[in-house]
Design a protein around this motif. Structure first.
Motif, PDB file in Angstrom:
ATOM      1  N   ILE A 158     -18.136   7.682 -24.507  1.00 55.43           N
ATOM      2  CA  ILE A 158     -18.577   7.467 -23.125  1.00 55.43           C
ATOM      3  C   ILE A 158     -19.897   8.175 -22.862  1.00 55.43           C
ATOM      4  CG2 ILE A 158     -17.998   8.081 -20.738  1.00 55.43           C
ATOM      5  CD1 ILE A 158     -15.066   7.475 -21.494  1.00 55.43           C
ATOM      6  N   LYS A 159     -20.090   9.305 -23.519  1.00 56.24           N
ATOM      7  CA  LYS A 159     -21.346  10.036 -23.367  1.00 56.24           C
ATOM      8  C   LYS A 159     -22.525   9.182 -23.791  1.00 56.24           C
ATOM      9  CE  LYS A 159     -23.494  14.403 -24.790  1.00 56.24           C
ATOM     10  NZ  LYS A 159     -23.341  15.598 -25.646  1.00 56.24           N
ATOM     11  N   VAL A 160     -22.303   8.306 -24.770  1.00 52.45           N
ATOM     12  CA  VAL A 160     -23.353   7.392 -25.233  1.00 52.45           C
ATOM     13  C   VAL A 160     -23.464   6.194 -24.300  1.00 52.45           C
ATOM     14  CG1 VAL A 160     -24.109   5.906 -27.137  1.00 52.45           C
ATOM     15  CG2 VAL A 160     -22.984   8.103 -27.612  1.00 52.45           C
ATOM     16  N   ASP A 161     -22.307   5.584 -23.983  1.00 53.56           N
ATOM     17  CA  ASP A 161     -22.289   4.397 -23.119  1.00 53.56           C
ATOM     18  C   ASP A 161     -20.898   4.278 -22.502  1.00 53.56           C
ATOM     19  OD1 ASP A 161     -22.312   1.947 -21.875  1.00 53.56           O
ATOM     20  OD2 ASP A 161     -22.955   0.800 -23.630  1.00 53.56           O
ATOM     21  N   PRO A 162     -20.776   4.419 -21.177  1.00 56.62           N
ATOM     22  CA  PRO A 162     -19.445   4.354 -20.529  1.00 56.62           C
ATOM     23  C   PRO A 162     -18.673   3.083 -20.845  1.00 56.62           C
ATOM     24  CG  PRO A 162     -21.068   5.200 -18.985  1.00 56.62           C
ATOM     25  CD  PRO A 162     -21.828   4.744 -20.206  1.00 56.62           C
ATOM     26  N   LEU A 163     -19.376   1.967 -21.066  1.00 57.56           N
ATOM     27  CA  LEU A 163     -18.684   0.705 -21.308  1.00 57.56           C
ATOM     28  C   LEU A 163     -18.092   0.607 -22.709  1.00 57.56           C
ATOM     29  CD1 LEU A 163     -20.897  -1.905 -19.435  1.00 57.56           C
ATOM     30  CD2 LEU A 163     -18.688  -0.970 -18.758  1.00 57.56           C
ATOM     31  N   LEU A 164     -18.339   1.617 -23.526  1.00 58.28           N
ATOM     32  CA  LEU A 164     -17.700   1.622 -24.841  1.00 58.28           C
ATOM     33  C   LEU A 164     -16.193   1.827 -24.717  1.00 58.28           C
ATOM     34  CD1 LEU A 164     -20.265   3.656 -26.985  1.00 58.28           C
ATOM     35  CD2 LEU A 164     -19.771   1.215 -27.128  1.00 58.28           C
ATOM     36  N   TYR A 165     -15.737   2.466 -23.636  1.00 62.59           N
ATOM     37  CA  TYR A 165     -14.304   2.656 -23.427  1.00 62.59           C
ATOM     38  C   TYR A 165     -13.807   2.140 -22.078  1.00 62.59           C
ATOM     39  CZ  TYR A 165     -12.726   5.106 -27.595  1.00 62.59           C
ATOM     40  OH  TYR A 165     -12.344   5.406 -28.876  1.00 62.59           O
ATOM     41  N   ASN A 166     -14.687   1.776 -21.158  1.00 59.20           N
ATOM     42  CA  ASN A 166     -14.272   1.141 -19.912  1.00 59.20           C
ATOM     43  C   ASN A 166     -14.403  -0.367 -20.073  1.00 59.20           C
ATOM     44  OD1 ASN A 166     -13.764   3.504 -18.421  1.00 59.20           O
ATOM     45  ND2 ASN A 166     -15.942   3.750 -17.986  1.00 59.20           N
ATOM     46  N   HIS A 167     -13.329  -1.102 -19.765  1.00 64.86           N
ATOM     47  CA  HIS A 167     -13.383  -2.546 -19.987  1.00 64.86           C
ATOM     48  C   HIS A 167     -14.263  -3.260 -18.973  1.00 64.86           C
ATOM     49  CE1 HIS A 167     -10.446  -3.882 -16.797  1.00 64.86           C
ATOM     50  NE2 HIS A 167     -10.160  -2.598 -16.856  1.00 64.86           N
ATOM     51  N   VAL A 168     -14.502  -2.624 -17.803  1.00 66.64           N
ATOM     52  CA  VAL A 168     -15.489  -3.092 -16.832  1.00 66.64           C
ATOM     53  C   VAL A 168     -16.129  -1.873 -16.200  1.00 66.64           C
ATOM     54  CG1 VAL A 168     -14.251  -5.248 -16.285  1.00 66.64           C
ATOM     55  CG2 VAL A 168     -13.835  -3.200 -14.913  1.00 66.64           C
ATOM     56  N   ASP A 169     -17.213  -2.076 -15.494  1.00 63.79           N
ATOM     57  CA  ASP A 169     -17.830  -1.006 -14.713  1.00 63.79           C
ATOM     58  C   ASP A 169     -16.902  -0.715 -13.537  1.00 63.79           C
ATOM     59  OD1 ASP A 169     -19.288   0.627 -13.047  1.00 63.79           O
ATOM     60  OD2 ASP A 169     -21.081  -0.620 -13.024  1.00 63.79           O
ATOM     61  N   PRO A 170     -16.342   0.498 -13.427  1.00 58.96           N
ATOM     62  CA  PRO A 170     -15.383   0.787 -12.346  1.00 58.96           C
ATOM     63  C   PRO A 170     -15.928   0.521 -10.951  1.00 58.96           C
ATOM     64  CG  PRO A 170     -15.428   2.576 -13.958  1.00 58.96           C
ATOM     65  CD  PRO A 170     -16.558   1.657 -14.300  1.00 58.96           C
ATOM     66  N   SER A 171     -17.236   0.649 -10.766  1.00 55.95           N
ATOM     67  CA  SER A 171     -17.814   0.504  -9.426  1.00 55.95           C
ATOM     68  C   SER A 171     -17.699  -0.909  -8.879  1.00 55.95           C
ATOM     69  CB  SER A 171     -19.287   0.929  -9.435  1.00 55.95           C
ATOM     70  OG  SER A 171     -20.063   0.034 -10.217  1.00 55.95           O
ATOM     71  N   VAL A 172     -17.510  -1.908  -9.748  1.00 56.76           N
ATOM     72  CA  VAL A 172     -17.454  -3.284  -9.251  1.00 56.76           C
ATOM     73  C   VAL A 172     -16.204  -3.537  -8.424  1.00 56.76           C
ATOM     74  CG1 VAL A 172     -18.881  -4.172 -11.135  1.00 56.76           C
ATOM     75  CG2 VAL A 172     -16.375  -4.228 -11.340  1.00 56.76           C
ATOM     76  N   VAL A 173     -15.176  -2.689  -8.589  1.00 60.43           N
ATOM     77  CA  VAL A 173     -13.977  -2.819  -7.750  1.00 60.43           C
ATOM     78  C   VAL A 173     -13.846  -1.626  -6.805  1.00 60.43           C
ATOM     79  CG1 VAL A 173     -12.691  -4.258  -9.376  1.00 60.43           C
ATOM     80  CG2 VAL A 173     -12.531  -1.750  -9.547  1.00 60.43           C
ATOM     81  N   GLY A 174     -14.915  -0.835  -6.701  1.00 62.24           N
ATOM     82  CA  GLY A 174     -14.898   0.311  -5.804  1.00 62.24           C
ATOM     83  C   GLY A 174     -14.247   1.542  -6.373  1.00 62.24           C
ATOM     84  N   ASN A 175     -14.060   1.588  -7.687  1.00 66.14           N
ATOM     85  CA  ASN A 175     -13.432   2.734  -8.332  1.00 66.14           C
ATOM     86  C   ASN A 175     -14.495   3.579  -9.025  1.00 66.14           C
ATOM     87  OD1 ASN A 175     -11.363   4.443  -9.200  1.00 66.14           O
ATOM     88  ND2 ASN A 175     -10.045   2.745  -9.804  1.00 66.14           N
ATOM     89  N   GLY A 176     -14.075   4.627  -9.701  1.00 63.61           N
ATOM     90  CA  GLY A 176     -15.000   5.474 -10.437  1.00 63.61           C
ATOM     91  C   GLY A 176     -14.354   5.988 -11.706  1.00 63.61           C
ATOM     92  N   MET A 177     -15.175   6.404 -12.644  1.00 59.81           N
ATOM     93  CA  MET A 177     -14.683   6.955 -13.895  1.00 59.81           C
ATOM     94  C   MET A 177     -14.435   8.443 -13.739  1.00 59.81           C
ATOM     95  SD  MET A 177     -16.499   6.854 -17.649  1.00 59.81           S
ATOM     96  CE  MET A 177     -17.704   8.118 -17.220  1.00 59.81           C
ATOM     97  N   ARG A 178     -13.378   8.932 -14.399  1.00 56.79           N
ATOM     98  CA  ARG A 178     -13.097  10.366 -14.409  1.00 56.79           C
ATOM     99  C   ARG A 178     -12.852  10.826 -15.838  1.00 56.79           C
ATOM    100  NH1 ARG A 178      -8.567  12.394 -12.128  1.00 56.79           N
ATOM    101  NH2 ARG A 178      -7.412  10.467 -12.378  1.00 56.79           N
ATOM    102  N   ILE A 179     -13.316  12.019 -16.121  1.00 57.42           N
ATOM    103  CA  ILE A 179     -13.030  12.649 -17.403  1.00 57.42           C
ATOM    104  C   ILE A 179     -11.997  13.731 -17.159  1.00 57.42           C
ATOM    105  CG2 ILE A 179     -13.956  13.958 -19.341  1.00 57.42           C
ATOM    106  CD1 ILE A 179     -14.943  11.106 -19.239  1.00 57.42           C
ATOM    107  N   LEU A 180     -10.876  13.678 -17.890  1.00 60.90           N
ATOM    108  CA  LEU A 180      -9.821  14.669 -17.749  1.00 60.90           C
ATOM    109  C   LEU A 180      -9.986  15.743 -18.813  1.00 60.90           C
ATOM    110  CD1 LEU A 180      -6.812  12.220 -17.264  1.00 60.90           C
ATOM    111  CD2 LEU A 180      -8.305  13.213 -15.521  1.00 60.90           C
TER     112      LEU A 180
END
Length: 526
Positions: free
Chosen positions: A309-331
């Motif tokens: 994800i540090k290189v490219d968030p879409l490598l592990y997110n199947h879509v950009d979270p913002s398109v549905v009003g969500n966001g990515m979180r790192i645990l």
């Protein structure tokens, strides 16, 4: 290509166990669904349910929908009753909605055993009611109850139900998987077979799926891929038994995965807000792991994920979270590597990329603490304090130094149980002793600490203990178990969570309380 997005949260979704909407609730949910851009909102069963009758009366005056058309739900006329004199049909007209949905029996076994009428009379009931309502200027949808089971039992009769409804003027005939027992391949095969048998175009069909096999969303998408252009669902999949098809997952999959124009422009990003708002109205905690809209839908825990994800968030997110009003979180957990810690720190506004030694120290410290039972997944404030303690000039100042604290629990003769706490601390060179009572030892300790500090830190008056959770750590048992405490604090328009771990629950709570006040006071100065 035009799709009919049909929501039935206020009718079918309201059948969920333990869920009950007031009229005001129903109006609020309808506005939220309209914000999402659905095409039809099924508001309830007027005439049969007094609350729904009142909803439609108020909706006419108060809603002012931008996108959606309100739909009244009911049944075909009763057997042996003239449609014009059927009071339930009259209730549908009195609702004054542009569209009406009729439930009709599509399974001959239900016709004969539940309705206790003949196959011919059931067809006449459908024909008469649809024609009558169309003649009154209504758009009519017919829900074929138990369509799939009926089609397997007697395909000729179930096909005749479909043909009768459409010939009478129904805009769509909806294929209902009423008991939720279908699989996607079975849905596809049934649609192909019934359209071949009747010559009816799939565009004139709809899909309504229950979730008893956990396939409701998949079944709905299979129907759309088979040519169906009308689909029904509920917000968050609410409904009886395991629920209905989750409308949010359906819409997101169709629009983002298949590129189909399902919602009006700009509406998809309202999805998370609408989902959570409806959950609050329903008094149901939002499902954190719900696809697309859950808080954990785009949360990443494994260090391997974070490195990519540090290189490219879409490598592990199947879509950009913002398109549905969500966001990515790192645990950040014991599974965290340097990339996880760096990304999480950046999420909190702290850049560790130029501080390799601090990054290594924090990563090591997180792993050590997590191994001892600490958890930073839900305690961002504690994690931030830990990171800042390793960065030059950014460590949060400790608001006081502890000399000692004591907590007493008294069970009085009258049965009352009272907790009392005394804290002895040093604040800005002054020794302060304060005592307070509370409804429990932790509450008393929190109150005593505030009493001791408030003269020096008046901002504390705005802080409130919003939530307090105690967890027995895995592998610990009995009264001597190690406990983890999470404290959620609210103040100054925001909230934050801190964590404490100790064999003694009061000491664990003390750690979490001290961090909560330290973090809150430091942020109040920013």
């Amino acid at each position: 290509m035009t799709f009919q997005v049909y929501d039935t949260t206020l009718r079918d979704g309201a059948q969920r166990e333990g869920l009950s909407y007031s009229v005001v609730d129903k109006l609020a949910v309808a506005r939220l669904l309209d914000d999402l851009g659905v095409g039809f909102i099924e508001g309830g069963w007027p005439g049969a349910v007094p609350k729904d009758t009142e909803f439609f009366r108020r909706a006419r005056a108060e809603l002012g929908l931008k996108h959606a058309i309100l739909v009244a739900f009911g049944a075909t006329r009763k057997a042996g009753v003239a449609v014009a004199t059927d009071p339930q049909v009259r209730g549908l007209l009195d609702a004054e909605t542009p569209a009406v949905a009729l439930v009709a029996k599509a399974d001959l076994r239900h016709v004969e055993r539940a309705l206790r009428t003949t196959a011919e009379e059931n067809l006449a009931m459908i024909r008469d009611t649809v024609r009558y309502l169309v003649g009154q200027g209504r758009r009519v949808f017919v829900d074929g109850e138990h369509f799939f089971d009926g089609y397997r039992h007697d395909p000729a009769y179930t096909a005749a139900v479909l043909e009768t409804a459409l010939a009478a003027g129904a805009e769509r005939f909806v294929l209902c998987d009423t008991n939720g027992g279908m699989l996607p391949s079975q849905v596809t095969a049934a649609i192909a077979d019934v359209t071949a048998r009747t010559g009816v175009a799939p565009e004139l069909l709809g899909m309504h799926a229950q979730n008893d096999t956990a396939c409701a969303v998949a079944n709905t998408i299979a129907a759309v891929e088979a040519g169906v252009r009308h689909f029904q669902g509920t917000a968050n999949g609410y409904g009886e038994r395991p629920g209905n098809a989750d409308l949010f997952a359906i819409v997101a999959n169709l629009q983002l995965k298949l590129g189909l124009p399902v919602l009006p422009e700009g509406c998809l990003e309202q999805m998370v807000r609408v989902s959570h708002a409806i959950a609050e109205i329903a008094n149901i905690a939002p499902d954190t792991h719900q696809a697309y809209v859950g808080a954990a839908a785009f949360a990443h825990k494994a260090g391997l994920h974070a490195s990519a994800i540090k290189v490219d968030p879409l490598l592990y997110n199947h879509v950009d979270p913002s398109v549905v009003g969500n966001g990515m979180r790192i645990l950040v957990t014991e599974m965290a590597g340097r990339a996880s810690v760096e990304l999480k720190s950046r999420e909190l506004g702290l850049d560790l990329s130029g501080h390799p030694e601090a990054l290594a120290t924090v990563t090591k410290r997180v792993k050590e603490l997590e191994a001892g039972g600490w958890s930073f997944e839900a305690a961002d404030a504690s994690f931030e304090l830990l990171v800042r303690s390793e960065l030059p000039g950014l460590a949060a100042p400790r608001p006081f130094a502890l000399e000692s604290y004591r907590v007493l629990v008294e069970h009085r003769e009258d049965g009352a149980v009272v907790s009392e706490a005394t804290v002895k601390i040093r604040v800005r060179g002054e020794r302060v002793i304060a005592t307070a009572e509370g409804n429990g030892p932790v509450n008393a300790l929190d109150e005593a600490l505030r009493v001791a500090l408030v003269r020096h830190y008046p901002e504390l008056r705005d802080f409130q203990l919003a939530d307090y959770k105690v967890r027995i750590l895995e592998g610990s048992h009995g009264t001597g178990a190690v406990t983890r405490v999470l404290v959620e604090t609210a103040g100054a328009g925001r909230d934050w969570t801190t964590v404490g771990v100790h064999p003694n629950v009061v000491e664990a709570s003390w750690h979490a309380l001290v961090e909560a006040l330290t973090y809150g006071l430091d942020r109040a100065r920013v």
